[in-house]
Design a protein around this motif. Structure first.
Motif, PDB file in Angstrom:
ATOM      1  N   ASN A 260       0.813  -1.218   0.000  1.00 57.74           N
ATOM      2  CA  ASN A 260       0.000   0.000   0.000  1.00 57.74           C
ATOM      3  C   ASN A 260       0.846   1.268   0.000  1.00 57.74           C
ATOM      4  O   ASN A 260       0.427   2.300  -0.501  1.00 57.74           O
ATOM      5  CB  ASN A 260      -0.941   0.006   1.219  1.00 57.74           C
ATOM      6  CG  ASN A 260      -1.996  -1.079   1.125  1.00 57.74           C
ATOM      7  OD1 ASN A 260      -2.425  -1.434   0.032  1.00 57.74           O
ATOM      8  ND2 ASN A 260      -2.417  -1.599   2.278  1.00 57.74           N
ATOM      9  N   GLY A 261       2.033   1.199   0.602  1.00 54.70           N
ATOM     10  CA  GLY A 261       2.871   2.383   0.673  1.00 54.70           C
ATOM     11  C   GLY A 261       3.904   2.449  -0.434  1.00 54.70           C
ATOM     12  O   GLY A 261       4.834   3.237  -0.354  1.00 54.70           O
ATOM     13  N   SER A 262       3.748   1.625  -1.446  1.00 57.74           N
ATOM     14  CA  SER A 262       4.757   1.576  -2.502  1.00 57.74           C
ATOM     15  C   SER A 262       4.595   2.747  -3.469  1.00 57.74           C
ATOM     16  O   SER A 262       3.579   3.445  -3.493  1.00 57.74           O
ATOM     17  CB  SER A 262       4.645   0.259  -3.278  1.00 57.74           C
ATOM     18  OG  SER A 262       3.452   0.246  -4.030  1.00 57.74           O
ATOM     19  N   LYS A 263       5.597   2.918  -4.291  1.00 54.35           N
ATOM     20  CA  LYS A 263       5.571   3.967  -5.291  1.00 54.35           C
ATOM     21  C   LYS A 263       4.736   3.578  -6.509  1.00 54.35           C
ATOM     22  O   LYS A 263       4.643   4.343  -7.466  1.00 54.35           O
ATOM     23  CB  LYS A 263       7.003   4.294  -5.735  1.00 54.35           C
ATOM     24  CG  LYS A 263       7.880   4.827  -4.604  1.00 54.35           C
ATOM     25  CD  LYS A 263       9.275   5.138  -5.096  1.00 54.35           C
ATOM     26  CE  LYS A 263      10.147   5.680  -3.957  1.00 54.35           C
ATOM     27  NZ  LYS A 263      11.535   5.969  -4.411  1.00 54.35           N
ATOM     28  N   PHE A 264       4.138   2.389  -6.466  1.00 51.94           N
ATOM     29  CA  PHE A 264       3.320   1.935  -7.584  1.00 51.94           C
ATOM     30  C   PHE A 264       1.914   2.541  -7.553  1.00 51.94           C
ATOM     31  O   PHE A 264       1.197   2.470  -8.546  1.00 51.94           O
ATOM     32  CB  PHE A 264       3.189   0.401  -7.575  1.00 51.94           C
ATOM     33  CG  PHE A 264       4.463  -0.318  -7.896  1.00 51.94           C
ATOM     34  CD1 PHE A 264       4.697  -0.797  -9.185  1.00 51.94           C
ATOM     35  CD2 PHE A 264       5.436  -0.535  -6.935  1.00 51.94           C
ATOM     36  CE1 PHE A 264       5.859  -1.467  -9.486  1.00 51.94           C
ATOM     37  CE2 PHE A 264       6.607  -1.208  -7.229  1.00 51.94           C
ATOM     38  CZ  PHE A 264       6.832  -1.674  -8.514  1.00 51.94           C
TER      39      PHE A 264
END
Length: 319
Positions: A260-264
């Motif tokens: 959820n906290g990814s740069k994706f």
């Protein structure tokens, strides 16, 4: 019809085509403004990449083994490869200012009620901006600007001298040497209604070194919806396989995208999830691709069979 002044300049520059090609960049070691100390070059006749004998072994940055069987030897004497002399000749012909007479852009204005907004462009002066030495060509750029030449640019005139039309679909991929002039008008991106994205040239003209006729502008045709059948045959290793990527890379990307906290996340919101999802057949690319129109009674230049070349590290995705 172009103004006599502009046409005379284009004609004089086109006559320098053979000299421009010989004095252009033929090896990566010449991209810094210098010339190689050797006069022998090796050129691939498929992808057009070339390299001097000095850089051929270890400094070229290309997979030379993939070009075996398609190369030719090119010998250019030092006197012909002297880019300084060619630069002086081009500068002596190219004027500091180009101007077109009234009616020069009538062919462009007639396209979809002046969709490129070139009306009134003849009133502006195109001032010389820069000259660049490239691979098998030289290029010059002229800009028309507002406020007597000191405001924002409203149009660009790009002149390419040398191998101007490489791998052209319209000419069966043969190399066309001569002078290519491209006109790009920036008004669609300046005045309302605004056009967003990259602006393509709105017109172009071509002259070979022996042209005697007055050139005329070529303009893009109106956008149309067409249907084509695209089919592939044969199998070759995909670029991912050739660079050594394995299935682990696909699983790592997929796992990272689930965080959820990814740069994706921004890419997901834009609907770009396919950027990190590998297709099931990612290991293989077709050896040949055939394109044909669904309307058998109509033939288009893009139709035909395209073979994947063996050249590597010299074209995008090595394809």
């Amino acid at each position: 019809v172009l103004s006599t002044c502009a046409f005379s300049v284009f004609k004089q520059l086109a006559a320098l085509t053979p000299e421009a090609i010989q004095s252009s960049i033929w090896c990566t070691c010449e991209t810094s403004g210098m010339n190689t100390s050797l006069s022998e070059f090796v050129e691939c006749q498929v992808c057009r990449v070339s390299c001097c004998r000095m850089c051929l072994d270890s400094f070229s940055g290309y997979n030379i083994s993939s070009h075996v069987g398609t190369t030719r030897q090119v010998s250019i004497p030092d006197c012909e490869h002297n880019h300084t002399d060619t630069l002086l000749k081009i500068r002596s012909i190219a004027p500091p200012v180009l101007q077109f007479k009234e009616g020069s852009f009538d062919e462009i204005m007639s396209v979809r009620k002046d969709v490129f907004r070139v009306n009134g462009l003849e009133m502006f002066l195109f001032r010389f901006q820069c000259i660049k030495r490239g691979r098998r060509k030289w290029s010059l750029e002229y800009y028309a600007r507002e406020n007597n030449g000191i405001g924002q640019p409203i149009a660009r005139l790009r002149i390419v001298l040398g191998e101007a039309l490489q791998e052209s679909i319209l000419h069966n991929k043969e190399v066309k040497a001569g002078l290519l002039v491209e006109l790009t008008c920036f008004m669609p991106a300046i005045s309302t209604p605004l056009t967003y994205g990259k602006l393509e040239p709105c017109a172009w003209l071509y002259l070979d070194c022996n042209s005697v006729q007055q050139p005329c502008w070529c303009v893009p045709c109106e956008d149309k919806m067409m249907e084509f059948l695209v089919s592939g045959s044969g199998e070759t290793p995909s670029p991912r396989v050739e660079v050594g990527l394995r299935e682990d890379a696909a699983s790592v990307l997929e796992a990272a995208s689930l965080s959820n906290g990814s740069k994706f996340q921004p890419s997901k919101k834009r609907g770009e999830s396919r950027r990190w999802i590998w297709a099931n057949n990612w290991r293989d690319w077709p050896q040949s691709i055939t394109i044909e129109s669904k309307k058998k009674e109509t033939h288009f230049d893009i139709e035909g069979t395209y073979q994947r070349a063996a050249c590597r590290q010299s074209t995008n995705q090595s394809a």
